[in-house]
Write an enzyme that holds these catalytic residues in place. Sequence first.
Site, mmCIF file in Angstrom:
data_model
loop_
_atom_site.group_PDB
_atom_site.id
_atom_site.type_symbol
_atom_site.label_atom_id
_atom_site.label_comp_id
_atom_site.label_asym_id
_atom_site.label_seq_id
_atom_site.Cartn_x
_atom_site.Cartn_y
_atom_site.Cartn_z
ATOM 1 N N GLU B 62 0.857 -1.177 0.000
ATOM 2 C CA GLU B 62 0.000 0.000 0.000
ATOM 3 C C GLU B 62 0.893 1.227 0.000
ATOM 4 O O GLU B 62 1.785 1.353 0.835
ATOM 5 C CB GLU B 62 -0.868 -0.007 1.260
ATOM 6 C CG GLU B 62 -2.326 0.166 0.970
ATOM 7 C CD GLU B 62 -3.127 0.272 2.246
ATOM 8 O OE1 GLU B 62 -3.019 1.303 2.909
ATOM 9 O OE2 GLU B 62 -3.835 -0.700 2.580
ATOM 10 N N ASP B 73 -5.473 10.729 8.987
ATOM 11 C CA ASP B 73 -4.177 10.237 9.429
ATOM 12 C C ASP B 73 -3.747 10.826 10.758
ATOM 13 O O ASP B 73 -3.978 12.000 11.046
ATOM 14 C CB ASP B 73 -3.116 10.552 8.375
ATOM 15 C CG ASP B 73 -3.168 9.564 7.222
ATOM 16 O OD1 ASP B 73 -2.967 8.373 7.479
ATOM 17 O OD2 ASP B 73 -3.451 9.999 6.083
ATOM 18 N N TYR B 188 -11.557 -2.856 2.823
ATOM 19 C CA TYR B 188 -10.619 -2.517 3.901
ATOM 20 C C TYR B 188 -11.419 -2.197 5.154
ATOM 21 O O TYR B 188 -12.271 -1.303 5.153
ATOM 22 C CB TYR B 188 -9.812 -1.301 3.448
ATOM 23 C CG TYR B 188 -8.639 -0.896 4.323
ATOM 24 C CD1 TYR B 188 -7.355 -0.836 3.786
ATOM 25 C CD2 TYR B 188 -8.805 -0.505 5.649
ATOM 26 C CE1 TYR B 188 -6.266 -0.433 4.553
ATOM 27 C CE2 TYR B 188 -7.731 -0.110 6.424
ATOM 28 C CZ TYR B 188 -6.467 -0.071 5.872
ATOM 29 O OH TYR B 188 -5.400 0.345 6.627
#
Lengths: 460, 288
Positions: B62, B73, B188
């Site tokens: 990834e 993030d 995911y």
Amino acid sequence: MRPETREGYFGEYGGRFLPETLMAPVLELARAYDKARRQRGFRKRLADLLGSYAGRPTPLYFAERLTKEAGGARIYLKREDLLHTGAHKINNAIGQALLAQSMGKERVIAETGAGQHGVATATAAALLGLRCSVYMGEEDMDRQRLNVHRMRLLGAEVVGVDSGSRTLKDAINEALRDWVTNVENTHYVLGSVLGPDPYPRMVRDFHRVIGDEARLQLKKATGRLWPDLAVACVGGGSNALGLFTAFLGDSRVRLIGVEAGGSGSALGQHAARFSGGSVGVLHGTRTRVLQDATGQIAPTHSVSAGLDYPAIGPEHVWLRETGRVEYTSATDVEAIAAFHQLAATEGILPALESAHALAEAVVHAGRMSPKMVVLVNLSGRGDKDVESVLAWDRAHRRGDSEPPPGPVHHGDPASGPVGTVARSLRRKAREVERRRLDQPLPHGASLPSPEVEENGEEPS
Amino acid sequence: MSAFRRRPKAPAELSHIGRVFARCREEGRAAFIPYITAGDPDLETTARLIPALAQGGADLVELGVPFSDPIADGPVNQRAAARALASGTSLAAILGMVATVRTEVETPIVLFTYFNPIHAVGIERFAEQAAASGVDGVLCVDLPPEEAEREYVPAMRAQGVDTTFLLAPTSGKERIRRVEEASSGFVYYVSRTGVTGARTTLPADLLKQIRRTRRKLSLPLAVGFGIRTPEQVAELGKVADGVVVGSALVRMVEEASPGADLAGILTAEVRRLSGPLRPSPESGEASR
């Protein structure tokens, strides 16, 4: 006009661009808001608090000496600066805090630029017994120190953000990160007509009381329900939509939104998304954004922290595309000049954000007939900006033509505050004249008599 | 109902990513998926690190596309993105780098990106360029299926690039279906509500959540966010089809002293982390 073309969109702008974790809470929020706004109980509770606690309705004030100095149309100020906490932001903060409570959330978070939305949220949280954390860029904490103290006194936790440009944009990043981590018990009180649906329309709805009141007040003051021109500053654009929404359907009213022209026209020197931006996706919404060619968000600058943000509310982009609202910008210099002008002529210190709207309005008023009416949203008061203005003035008395540090032009007759302001206002006047010739006022130069036009305009 | 829905698709329809997951399933193990930020500290380094990750036993790689405002993030990946942007990394340059690396590495490469850099290029153009450069899949973290169904998913499908979407602990039944419809290659699963970043413990009911979610999907399910130890990898490998480790590796890139053999360090770390997934400790190279 019904702008919401597909769910959460205004034309091609808006939407919900979020990490999956936040999708469920945003959809839940949309459902809760759609339910609450139809509930008489919710609306009444909100109206009661806005009246007895926040101080609505705010006055509509005829600025006679400013009008005289502008030398044209009568200038009316919608005095949102007189609201509790000192700006229009409280309308939305109380609305969303009530909603959070009804959704069973025990904690609210907010971002803030100038500190006004943070103070408003901290206030609403204290009022309703909710815990509150406010994210604020460290650069903004420096220039809005007073508001940091106010939030802490109100029991809120103020979290400094030192990533990125250390301003509003980075505070929103951090608030979103908090929200994604604490979605279970936390509601994010977003402070402008930005972000994913339902925020842009919900925040607008909470603020539309500004224009609704102004309309009725104008009728009382001038005998008619509409101004010829309404002007408001646009950061995200909440006070502007608050003022404009009541007039969107009335083509007699020319509407102008004023962005931050900052200190220059290069990327990074301003926050004028319409002249320098392009369509992009930031903080959950598709809108006009200041960015580079590869899609990285650009830094912005404005002397006013509340306008210092790279994206504009999506509904504004749509309103400009339809031609209903015009957008322009005022520079730092023009805003500071307008700040001083209102202080000297009317005894009112405006927020530097609102001073951008004043700068534009005064130039227009000077070119309009004395029979005409200009309505300006005085969205906040300037107490928070006193230090910034003092610093600016000190720097410019030394002869700098830029905020410190800047070049010095000793002996240049056009230097110093007077020269700089005069030059800047001449530029603005030329620009306004050019636009006037390009696009005549929708209803021509002469005013029809109010009695004739007013038919059927009485609100129910 | 789940027995039927877990049936793998016929091999002929499988993409490169799909084949890798199918092979891992045959081997009775989960895929190991390391994440690094492209361009951290520069793209030349990334071009050396991708083969190093593969050598350590990565089944997929990834690759994070740096963005100025990475709202999903944590601090480690934020700093990595800032370093990458400071060295002039752009989406176009990343695709160029991938095209070069492709000639020496077969491991599927999945871009982990925010939407605005793609929007700036244009969705169709990006899809073409991504396919041409050998990118196998794209995970766009702030593009939910609702916003992707009209233009993004069809454009990527047309170019044969897999689209991975996220599921989170907050996703209800309705959303699981919608996410799977928009996804190809794999789905995911975000292990917890929160941003990326290594944590010492995983949520108590995570395994149960993953099992429950996986039963509802026919695509492979990889799990990520906050995973950093071989023990966590082993535990999650029992219930998921893939395990992603990100920030823990990004931190090693950050903390490596100048002149250190970063490629060697990452190869060893990937080997260590993915060890528990391999049939026996000695057959590390089997996954390549």
